[in-house]
Design a protein around this motif. Structure first.
Motif, short mmCIF file in Angstrom:
data_model
loop_
_atom_site.label_atom_id
_atom_site.label_comp_id
_atom_site.label_asym_id
_atom_site.label_seq_id
_atom_site.Cartn_x
_atom_site.Cartn_y
_atom_site.Cartn_z
N PHE A 351 0.87 -1.17 0.00
CA PHE A 351 0.00 0.00 0.00
C PHE A 351 0.90 1.22 0.00
O PHE A 351 1.81 1.32 0.83
CB PHE A 351 -0.86 0.04 1.26
N SER A 352 0.68 2.14 -0.91
CA SER A 352 1.48 3.36 -0.90
C SER A 352 0.55 4.56 -0.98
O SER A 352 -0.25 4.69 -1.90
CB SER A 352 2.50 3.34 -2.04
N LEU A 353 0.66 5.41 0.02
CA LEU A 353 -0.28 6.52 0.19
C LEU A 353 0.28 7.80 -0.45
O LEU A 353 1.44 7.82 -0.89
CB LEU A 353 -0.51 6.78 1.69
N SER A 354 -0.53 8.82 -0.48
CA SER A 354 -0.04 10.12 -0.93
C SER A 354 -0.70 11.19 -0.08
O SER A 354 -1.54 10.89 0.78
CB SER A 354 -0.38 10.37 -2.41
N ILE A 355 -0.34 12.40 -0.36
CA ILE A 355 -0.86 13.54 0.37
C ILE A 355 -2.38 13.66 0.17
O ILE A 355 -3.07 14.30 0.95
CB ILE A 355 -0.09 14.80 -0.09
N TYR A 356 -2.88 13.01 -0.88
CA TYR A 356 -4.32 13.07 -1.15
C TYR A 356 -5.11 11.96 -0.47
O TYR A 356 -6.33 11.91 -0.56
CB TYR A 356 -4.57 13.03 -2.66
N THR A 357 -4.42 11.04 0.19
CA THR A 357 -5.12 9.94 0.87
C THR A 357 -5.87 10.48 2.08
O THR A 357 -5.34 11.30 2.82
CB THR A 357 -4.10 8.88 1.33
N THR A 358 -7.11 10.01 2.24
CA THR A 358 -7.92 10.53 3.36
C THR A 358 -8.10 9.47 4.45
O THR A 358 -7.94 8.27 4.20
CB THR A 358 -9.32 10.96 2.89
N GLU A 359 -8.48 9.95 5.58
CA GLU A 359 -8.79 9.11 6.73
C GLU A 359 -9.90 8.10 6.37
O GLU A 359 -9.81 6.92 6.70
CB GLU A 359 -9.29 10.03 7.87
N GLU A 360 -10.93 8.58 5.65
CA GLU A 360 -12.06 7.72 5.29
C GLU A 360 -11.59 6.56 4.40
O GLU A 360 -12.07 5.44 4.52
CB GLU A 360 -13.15 8.50 4.53
N GLU A 361 -10.67 6.89 3.50
CA GLU A 361 -10.18 5.84 2.60
C GLU A 361 -9.45 4.76 3.38
O GLU A 361 -9.61 3.56 3.12
CB GLU A 361 -9.24 6.45 1.54
N ILE A 362 -8.65 5.19 4.35
CA ILE A 362 -7.92 4.22 5.17
C ILE A 362 -8.91 3.36 5.96
O ILE A 362 -8.79 2.14 6.03
CB ILE A 362 -6.93 4.97 6.10
N ASP A 363 -9.93 4.02 6.53
CA ASP A 363 -10.95 3.27 7.27
C ASP A 363 -11.65 2.26 6.38
O ASP A 363 -11.96 1.14 6.80
CB ASP A 363 -12.00 4.24 7.85
N PHE A 364 -11.91 2.67 5.14
CA PHE A 364 -12.59 1.80 4.18
C PHE A 364 -11.77 0.52 3.95
O PHE A 364 -12.29 -0.59 3.96
CB PHE A 364 -12.79 2.58 2.88
N VAL A 365 -10.45 0.69 3.77
CA VAL A 365 -9.59 -0.47 3.54
C VAL A 365 -9.53 -1.35 4.79
O VAL A 365 -9.60 -2.58 4.71
CB VAL A 365 -8.17 -0.03 3.12
N ILE A 366 -9.44 -0.70 5.94
CA ILE A 366 -9.39 -1.46 7.20
C ILE A 366 -10.67 -2.29 7.37
O ILE A 366 -10.65 -3.40 7.88
CB ILE A 366 -9.21 -0.50 8.40
N GLU A 367 -11.78 -1.76 6.86
CA GLU A 367 -13.04 -2.48 6.96
C GLU A 367 -13.12 -3.62 5.94
O GLU A 367 -13.58 -4.72 6.23
CB GLU A 367 -14.20 -1.49 6.74
N LYS A 368 -12.66 -3.35 4.70
CA LYS A 368 -12.89 -4.30 3.61
C LYS A 368 -11.87 -5.44 3.54
O LYS A 368 -12.19 -6.52 3.06
CB LYS A 368 -12.89 -3.56 2.25
N LEU A 369 -10.64 -5.17 3.97
CA LEU A 369 -9.61 -6.17 3.72
C LEU A 369 -9.72 -7.44 4.57
O LEU A 369 -9.58 -8.55 4.04
CB LEU A 369 -8.20 -5.56 3.83
N PRO A 370 -10.00 -7.33 5.89
CA PRO A 370 -10.04 -8.58 6.68
C PRO A 370 -10.96 -9.65 6.11
O PRO A 370 -10.55 -10.81 5.99
CB PRO A 370 -10.46 -8.10 8.07
N PRO A 371 -12.22 -9.31 5.71
CA PRO A 371 -13.05 -10.38 5.15
C PRO A 371 -12.50 -10.95 3.83
O PRO A 371 -12.73 -12.12 3.53
CB PRO A 371 -14.41 -9.72 4.91
N ILE A 372 -11.78 -10.12 3.06
CA ILE A 372 -11.19 -10.62 1.81
C ILE A 372 -10.15 -11.69 2.11
O ILE A 372 -10.13 -12.76 1.51
CB ILE A 372 -10.54 -9.45 1.02
N ILE A 373 -9.29 -11.40 3.09
CA ILE A 373 -8.25 -12.37 3.44
C ILE A 373 -8.90 -13.64 3.99
O ILE A 373 -8.52 -14.76 3.64
CB ILE A 373 -7.29 -11.76 4.50
N GLU A 374 -9.93 -13.45 4.80
CA GLU A 374 -10.60 -14.60 5.39
C GLU A 374 -11.22 -15.47 4.30
O GLU A 374 -11.13 -16.69 4.32
CB GLU A 374 -11.67 -14.10 6.35
N ARG A 375 -11.83 -14.81 3.33
CA ARG A 375 -12.48 -15.53 2.25
C ARG A 375 -11.48 -16.36 1.44
O ARG A 375 -11.71 -17.52 1.14
CB ARG A 375 -13.17 -14.50 1.35
N LEU A 376 -10.33 -15.75 1.11
CA LEU A 376 -9.33 -16.47 0.33
C LEU A 376 -8.70 -17.59 1.16
O LEU A 376 -8.40 -18.67 0.65
CB LEU A 376 -8.26 -15.51 -0.18
#
Lengths: 393, 274
Positions: A351-376
């Motif tokens: 994951f590589s962020l930039s000055i345009y990355t927002t808090e909401e985007e990070i929260d979104f990934v934190i929410e979406k990724l765990p179930p993806i890993i679990e599913r795979l």
């Protein structure tokens, strides 16, 4: 679907201010800066300003800046120039984790009879300075070491290495494509002879690069043609992109603090949340000597391509060091050089962020990724046996 | 990004039959984590000795998961004799094709199926006398020979795409080259792989686009694919070709020859009735 772009080490968005600065130079101010009329001359003036902006970001003087077409061209020009400067020397020192722009060039030069030393790194991706010193010989024509690694963000002590090379009279080049604009660089205070970077990694467009050549360093041009760039790089100037790059460098200098506070904080938040929420994962690369925007995390027993494609379903963009995503059959040469086990390397995500990355985007990934890993993992034949082993143990 | 077909994507996003069959009749595991993909296949037969249930667990990329999913769907309802005839190309075709570099995913499916059937029938799991050629990915000479034979492979790169052999350090490239030469010398000219209609049309379109159209355009002409009926390729000529008296010669001697060469030797080109 909204795009959550966390792949800024691959490329970045052009900053709105950069685009705005560039636009007049496509249609209105399209003159050739080499022309004798003032219609072209005014563009030359603007290029001069851009050159100053670029120089200011890296602590150089404007006449040490050569505009090129990309990072790869800059890397090629630098290394080939060093070789041309010392034609009797037949040895090049580099590392095992370089970007292909340097790595493949060196492999190509090996085919032409050059001896290449590829320095190893430890499990955290750190360079062994003793080995580095030991590799330098009177036959060494050039050292090329990246400033920061594109996959892990790990930073090499290039300033120290450059001093050691200078003491021995060896030209020192660094590929600073990933570090420029992300961490402070002051070339006046360093012994680095040549430095490459690329516009599109710091919110300028693709197709523009820079090669810094220290004043007094002998330079042999890579592209021979007109008198542009004082004869050091032929070819009509890419004026809109040069103007854009100047602006981008000015913005990068302005945002340097934010990069190392805000962006770093978001990166750390993402990293620690994922490590807490997902079992059996780990960070690749030293967590101290590292760019503020990059994290490379391995999720054991799953394969990176699957993770990327499932994240893609949510609009999340990242990249992977897995074999399947590279088109080769082996995982990333960087992770292999660090001795990352195969079980981990195939499931690595950057994951590589930039000055345009927002808090909401990070929260979104934190929410979406765990179930993806679990599913795979639930599909993986290895996960069940590991999970069972953990339960019985 | 890989160019996966919609079917590959769909099977990856919604894989069928994930898991392990309880009390399976046949089970097999192929691949390894080091290789980057692995598949565990299990099946159960019904009273008529047809495959009633088939399930998989796969570690690997999207195409590996899609190939496994496709395989389990394909073999359900088959007798073991029928299942034995399923080839890696059938798996790829079921998915509407796989990128060349990903063909090894279909080969992995075929291998797992074969081993699971052997497991049920009590045949030896490993072919006797097989010798490891590619040490990086643990691929044997038998596996390479078979891939070369069944898929009519001619280069080391193709062997790597289908079996992974040679995709690591590269030390075995010479050995692979020798196997290719040996197999190709032994083999009578192998019938080219049978194409599904969709594959055939796709390949014809590709050949037209890449090899044929540029040459015609050079002379101000163009060609359009109207239909493919069996081996008859029906086209319309456009531009300068439409007015050209020699256009049927071009069609026969250039277009048809190219298509026969690139797609299938049985193709016959026909111009659409005006």
């Amino acid at each position: 679907m909204k795009t959550v772009y966390l792949d800024n080490n691959a490329t970045t968005q052009v900053a709105p201010e950069v685009l705005e600065a560039m636009l007049p130079y496509f249609h209105d101010l399209y003159g050739n800066p080499s022309s004798m009329h003032s219609f072209g001359g005014q563009v030359a003036w603007k290029i001069r300003e851009a050159r100053e902006q670029v120089a200011a970001l890296i602590g150089a003087t404007p006449d040490e800046i050569i505009f090129t077409s990309c990072g790869t061209e800059s890397d090629n020009a630098a290394i080939r120039s060093a070789l041309a400067t010392y034609p009797e020397r037949r040895h090049i020192v580099t590392s095992r984790v370089e970007h292909p722009a340097v790595k493949s060039l060196c492999a190509n030069l090996a085919g032409q009879g050059y001896r290449i030393t590829e320095l190893p790194v430890d499990k955290n991706g750190i360079l062994d300075m003793e080995q580095f010193v030991g590799s330098l010989t009177p036959d060494t024509a050039a050292v090329s070491l990246m400033w920061a690694n594109n996959e892990t963000g790990v930073i090499f002590p290039v300033e120290k290495a450059a001093e050691l090379a200078r003491e021995r009279g060896i030209p020192f080049h660094t590929d600073a494509v990933q570090s420029t604009g992300k961490i402070p660089i002051n070339l006046q205070k360093s012994a680095i002879d040549m430095l490459s970077f690329s516009g599109h990694k710091l919110h300028a467009p693709k197709g523009i690069g820079v090669l810094y050549v220290r004043k007094g360093t002998r330079f042999s041009p890579f592209l021979i043609g007109g008198h542009q760039e004082k004869g050091r790089r032929g070819g009509t100037e890419n004026t809109p992109s040069i103007v854009g790059l100047g602006k981008a460098c000015e913005l990068a200098a302005r945002d340097m603090d934010a990069e190392n506070t805000t962006v770093k904080r978001l990166r750390d938040r993402l990293e620690s949340a994922l490590l807490t929420r997902i079992p059996k994962c780990r960070v690749n690369g030293d967590i101290q000597q590292r760019l503020p925007n990059t994290t490379n995390i391995s999720f054991e027993f799953v394969e990176g391509e699957g993770i990327l494609l499932l994240m893609n379903e949510h609009g999340i963009c990242a990249s992977s060091g897995s074999a399947c995503t590279s088109g080769s059959l082996q995982p990333s040469h960087v992770l292999r050089a660090m001795g990352v086990p195969f079980t981990m390397a195939h499931g690595s995500i950057r994951f590589s962020l930039s000055i345009y990355t927002t808090e909401e985007e990070i929260d979104f990934v934190i929410e979406k990724l765990p179930p993806i890993i679990e599913r795979l993992r639930s599909m993986s034949p290895y996960w069940t046996s590991i999970a069972q082993a953990c339960v019985s143990a | 990004m890989w160019e996966y077909t919609d079917k590959v994507r769909e099977h990856f996003l919604n894989p069928r039959n994930v898991g392990e069959v309880e009390n399976p009749d046949g089970v097999a595991e192929v691949g390894s984590i080091a290789c980057g993909d692995a598949l565990k296949l299990s099946f159960k037969l019904d009273e008529n000795k047809r495959i009633k249930e088939a399930m998989f667990k796969t570690f690997g990329c999207a195409s590996a998961i899609a190939s496994s999913s496709a395989l389990t769907e394909m073999i359900k309802g088959m007798t073991l004799e029928e299942a034995k005839k399923v080839t890696n190309q059938d798996i790829a075709a079921y998915l509407g094709g796989l990128p060349q570099e990903k063909m090894h995913c279909s080969v992995m499916g075929k291998e797992a199926l074969e081993k699971a059937i052997e497991n049920y029938q009590g045949a030896p799991a490993k072919e006797p006398g097989a010798q490891i050629i590619c040490e990086c990915f643990g691929v044997t000479d038998r596996e390479i020979e078979r891939a070369v034979r069944e898929n009519n492979l001619a280069t080391v790169e193709e062997v790597t795409n289908y079996t992974k052999a040679g995709g690591g350090c590269g030390n075995c490239h010479d050995a692979i080259r020798q196997i290719i030469e040996r197999v190709r010398a032994e083999a009578k000219p192998v019938a080219p792989p049978k194409l599904t209609n969709i594959q055939k049309i796709k390949r014809i379109e590709e050949a037209l686009e890449r090899e044929i159209r540029p040459s015609l355009k050079h002379d101000g002409g163009d060609i359009e694919l109207i239909d493919v009926v069996g081996n008859r390729v029906i086209v319309a000529v456009r531009g300068a070709c439409a007015a050209c008296k020699a256009s049927d010669i071009t069609l026969k001697h250039f277009v048809e020859a190219k298509l026969r060469d690139l797609v299938s030797p049985d193709l016959i080109i026909e111009e659409v009735a005006p």
